[in-house]
Design an enzyme around this catalytic site. Structure first.
Site, short mmCIF file in Angstrom:
data_model
loop_
_atom_site.label_atom_id
_atom_site.label_comp_id
_atom_site.label_asym_id
_atom_site.label_seq_id
_atom_site.Cartn_x
_atom_site.Cartn_y
_atom_site.Cartn_z
N LYS A 107 -2.64 -7.78 -8.00
CA LYS A 107 -3.52 -7.99 -6.52
C LYS A 107 -3.19 -6.70 -5.54
CE LYS A 107 -5.11 -9.55 -2.44
NZ LYS A 107 -4.98 -8.37 -1.38
N SER A 118 5.80 -7.32 3.34
CA SER A 118 6.44 -8.01 4.62
C SER A 118 7.20 -9.27 4.54
CB SER A 118 5.49 -7.95 5.66
OG SER A 118 4.81 -9.01 5.71
N ALA A 129 -3.20 -4.09 -2.56
CA ALA A 129 -3.37 -4.01 -1.06
C ALA A 129 -4.74 -3.69 -0.92
CB ALA A 129 -2.49 -3.24 -0.24
N PRO A 130 -5.53 -4.11 0.22
CA PRO A 130 -6.75 -3.72 0.53
C PRO A 130 -7.03 -2.42 0.90
CG PRO A 130 -6.06 -5.58 1.61
CD PRO A 130 -4.96 -5.29 1.24
N TRP A 133 0.82 -1.35 -0.18
CA TRP A 133 0.13 0.24 -0.03
C TRP A 133 0.68 1.36 0.00
CZ3 TRP A 133 2.01 2.41 4.04
CH2 TRP A 133 2.48 1.43 5.17
N ASN A 134 2.25 1.23 0.47
CA ASN A 134 2.77 2.32 0.72
C ASN A 134 3.00 3.27 -0.45
OD1 ASN A 134 4.65 0.31 0.10
ND2 ASN A 134 6.11 0.82 1.21
N CYS A 141 10.65 0.57 2.99
CA CYS A 141 11.31 -0.45 3.39
C CYS A 141 12.77 -0.01 3.19
CB CYS A 141 10.93 -1.75 2.44
SG CYS A 141 11.05 -1.33 0.97
N GLU A 147 10.62 -8.66 -2.79
CA GLU A 147 11.07 -7.50 -2.22
C GLU A 147 10.38 -7.24 -1.04
OE1 GLU A 147 11.43 -4.29 -0.61
OE2 GLU A 147 10.11 -3.23 -2.34
N LEU A 148 11.24 -7.52 0.08
CA LEU A 148 10.47 -7.55 1.43
C LEU A 148 11.18 -6.72 2.19
CD1 LEU A 148 10.83 -11.59 1.66
CD2 LEU A 148 9.13 -10.22 0.58
#
Length: 451
Positions: A155, A204, A157-158, A131-132, A259, A225-226
């Site tokens: 898909k 995450s 983010a909510p 979402w960011n 991140c 990419e975490l």
């Protein structure tokens, strides 16, 4: 069932909801996407580039409107949202120029009469996105994948349905039918993984492990990419004022919800007190407020649960011996604001020493010497980026080679450059985005050999 909800982070007000697709809609959408991809892959790379350039034009033509939606859903300052959209358009233009040459087939002399390598698309790539950065993150993955002849199914983010829908509409206005959005909930992700040919994920580490497990079960190529907990090393000979300003700019931009931001400030003992004083002074200048207002320099966090989790990390750090130098108090005002917070003398008993901190909270680690600074930098499960500040560039370069990270910046905070690969090691993921390396992640590098 409502699966997608926009909530204004500055007020806490729900402003938009959208239901998830019924189960029958995913197969139908994928069938359409596969059909579009069969035509798309037959176009030349130059023809694909020309069509994607129309999307860049759409982004620029609607940048203020799109930035307003990102600010509304994510809470980022308008200037930061405009910069995200401009960089996304720049990304398209970069690959439009680069891709025709880099995706051209190669003739490689062997004992064969003719042999070489071709770069061919994998098919349909599923992207499970965060979402960011709802525009940049999608296009950072999608543009090189589309240039290579793939179709892309996103898909989202909510919490960012409006930003994502607006991006889809701009793609449609540009004539792109090989980029689509899957309005699916978590229960449908495995089916999407099974039906697609590869998977990209940004988010995450915990969720990344789950996505990788699903992809592994179905033998799908992945790029992950975490999370990151980037060290920012300040050596004794560094320009303390410049380092403190750069560290603060990195740590607190986008309300600390990046991140790749500097998160752990590792300082040499000779300059530790001076650096911390200067860093706290920079942080204290920040002013929280309406992210649409030009005077605002610290935006809210995106969601209430993120703020609660962040505050719990701060309380844990103080309980385990960290010194609260600035901030750390939960605001009573509306919205999801959190003050710029500085934790000094962070130690291994604190959760923030080991965990990613996603918000405007900085950890100060005091190194005993240069060797200890290197140890602290690598004493983390993450390995996304790192920074080193020193007047001795050769010394810093040597130290950079010993840091376990996907990138190391000397005398500058970590960032992404279109021309350089971006990604991590360890629990920060694998694979690369951007540059020529990102262009080759979702291709079949096919060998041809003729007797």
């Amino acid at each position: 069932m409502t699966a997608f909800t926009s909530c204004n982070p500055a007020t806490g007000e729900v402003v938009y909801t959208r239901a998830a697709w019924p189960e029958s809609q995913l197969p139908a959408a994928l069938a359409q996407l596969r059909q579009a991809q069969r035509h798309w892959r037959e176009l030349s790379v130059a023809e694909r580039a020309a069509q994607l350039l129309r999307l860049a034009d759409q982004l620029q033509a609607h940048r203020e409107e799109l930035a307003g939606l990102v600010t509304l859903e994510v809470g980022k300052r308008t200037a930061e949202c405009l910069a995200e959209i401009d960089k996304s358009a720049q990304l398209i233009r970069y690959y439009a120029q680069l891709a025709p040459e880099l995706l051209a087939s190669l003739e490689i002399p062997t004992q064969a009469s003719r042999s070489g390598v071709a770069f061919e698309p994998l098919g349909t790539v599923l992207a499970v996105m965060p979402w960011n950065y709802p525009i940049w993150q999608v296009l950072r993955f999608a543009v090189p994948a589309l240039m290579a002849g793939n179709a892309c199914l996103v898909k989202p983010a909510p919490s960012v349905p409006q930003s994502t829908q607006s991006l889809l509409e701009l793609a449609r206005a540009a004539g792109l039918t090989v980029l689509d959005v899957a309005w699916i909930d978590h229960d449908q992700v495995e089916e999407a993984v099974r039906q697609c040919d590869a998977v990209a994920f940004t988010g995450s580490t915990q969720t990344g492990r789950a996505i990788a497990a699903l992809a592994g079960r179905h033998l799908k190529k992945t790029v992950l990419e975490l999370g990151g907990s980037n060290p920012f090393i300040v050596l004794a000979d560094a320009d303390v004022a410049a380092a403190a300003q750069d560290a603060a700019n990195s740590r607190f931009r986008d309300a600390g919800q990046s991140c790749n931001a500097a998160k752990r400030m590792i300082v040499a003992p000779e300059i530790a007190d001076a650096f911390i004083e200067a860093f706290c002074a920079e942080a204290a200048k920040l002013r929280a407020g309406d992210p649409r207002h030009p005077a605002t320099t610290l935006s809210p966090l995106t969601r209430a649960d993120l703020r609660e989790a962040l505050h719990a990390q701060v309380l844990d750090a103080v309980a385990h011996g960290a010194e609260l130098r600035l901030g750390g108090q939960m605001p009573a005002s509306p919205g999801f604001f959190y003050p710029a917070t500085v934790l000094d003398r962070v130690n291994p008993d604190c959760r923030v020493y080991h965990e990613e901190v996603f918000g405007p909270v900085a950890s100060i680690l005091r190194a005993r010497d240069e060797a200890d600074a290197l140890r602290l930098a690598n004493d983390t499960p993450f390995g996304l980026g790192a920074s080193i500040y020193s007047a001795d560039k050769e010394r810093a370069w040597t130290l950079a080679r010993q840091i376990e990270a996907g990138s190391v910046f000397i005398n500058r905070h970590t960032s992404s450059d279109l021309r350089l690969p971006f990604g991590g090691v360890k629990s920060s993921g694998y694979g690369r985005e951007l540059s020529e390396f990102g262009l080759y992640e979702f291709v079949n590098v096919k060998t041809y050999w003729q007797k």
